[in-house]
Scaffold this active site. Structure first.
Site, PDB file in Angstrom:
ATOM      1  CG  ASP A  24      -8.375  43.950  12.919  1.00 21.19           C
ATOM      2  OD1 ASP A  24      -8.792  42.937  12.310  1.00 21.19           O
ATOM      3  OD2 ASP A  24      -8.247  45.062  12.387  1.00 21.19           O
ATOM      4  CE  LYS A 129     -10.148  44.142   9.651  1.00 20.22           C
ATOM      5  NZ  LYS A 129      -9.156  45.203   9.765  1.00 20.22           N
ATOM      6  CB  CYS A 162     -10.315  47.826  12.327  1.00 19.17           C
ATOM      7  SG  CYS A 162      -8.795  48.192  11.432  1.00 19.17           S
TER       8      CYS A 162
HETATM    9  C1  C5J Z   1      -7.331  48.598  13.750  1.00 21.64           C
HETATM   10  C2  C5J Z   1      -5.653  50.261  13.328  1.00 21.64           C
HETATM   11  N1  C5J Z   1      -7.488  47.284  13.835  1.00 21.64           N
HETATM   12  N2  C5J Z   1      -6.027  51.019  14.368  1.00 21.64           N
HETATM   13  N3  C5J Z   1      -6.216  49.051  13.110  1.00 21.64           N
HETATM   14  O1  C5J Z   1      -8.132  49.354  14.253  1.00 21.64           O
HETATM   15  O2  C5J Z   1      -4.772  50.650  12.597  1.00 21.64           O
END
Ligand code: C5J
Length: 220
Positions: A24, A129, A162
């Site tokens: 991400d 995802k 994540c």
């Molecule tokens: C991720 C989030 N990528 N913190 N998303 O950690 O909402």
């Protein structure tokens, strides 16, 4: 098998069976005006790891080892974004609403794409995802199995959300997981530290951790 110095003890790096997973590294989490900032977070903390993630990507690319990039994002009709997720918290903008980088966390929006320095190269796996974890509602497990991957090296954001969720999902599926400590970050320094402790506690109950330089020296 190469022993990489790591916490809580050396990580058994398996050349030819290892993929890098970059979680991400998206504009919506890292740049101003995105989802992360809409929740009141200091996104500059996350931007600071971009050079180390790039170094890690460069190492895997030089070696010709497989790379998986994930993006947390949703279909334009939000049919894969349950109200339990969309309505959570008190953001200034919600998932699917129009922000300065397009609709927040929606597939195809500029904000849902990678920060330019961490863009995927042709031939690298990109997984969109809908959840925090990389396995929920994605084809990634089958794709890794087809390539004979048994070991995963993790980087990306955010450490305790994540990244940790994906590592836990991977660990449950039998993957041997290493987290690169300075190639991951959280909006909260104490949550990053706690997540790394939780991952590596009890004899690497979820996985191992090590800094990038230590990993690079060992595998080069
Ligand atoms: C991720 C989030 N990528 N913190 N998303 O950690 O909402």
């Amino acid at each position: 098998m190469t022993d990489v110095p790591a916490h809580p003890f050396p990580y058994p790096f398996a050349e030819g069976k290892t993929a890098l997973v970059v979680i991400d590294m998206q504009r919506d989490f890292i740049e101003h005006g995105g989802f992360g900032e809409s929740l009141g977070n200091d996104v500059d903390r996350l931007a600071a790891i971009v050079p180390t993630v790039v170094d890690l990507l460069t190492l895997f690319r030089e070696k010709g080892w497989p790379i998986v990039h994930t993006r947390e994002c949703h279909l334009p009709d939000l049919s894969d974004c349950p109200p339990a997720k969309r309505d959570r918290g008190n953001p200034s903008l919600r998932i699917g609403e129009e922000g300065p980088m397009g609709r927040l966390l929606v597939r195809g929006s500029p904000g849902a794409d990678f920060v330019p320095a961490c863009a995927a190269n042709p031939g690298e796996i990109v997984i969109d995802k809908p959840g925090k974890g990389m396995f929920w509602n994605t084809p990634v497990h089958q794709m890794l199995q087809q390539r004979g991957i048994t070991h995963l090296v993790f980087a990306g954001v955010t450490t305790e959300v994540c990244v940790q969720t994906s590592m836990r999902e991977a660990n449950d599926r039998g993957f041997v997981c290493l987290l690169i400590e300075d190639a991951t970050e959280s909006y909260f320094a104490e949550f990053k530290a706690a997540a790394i402790r939780m991952i590596t506690a009890q004899g690497a109950i979820v996985g191992w951790s090590t800094p990038f330089a230590t990993f690079a020296n060992a595998v080069r």
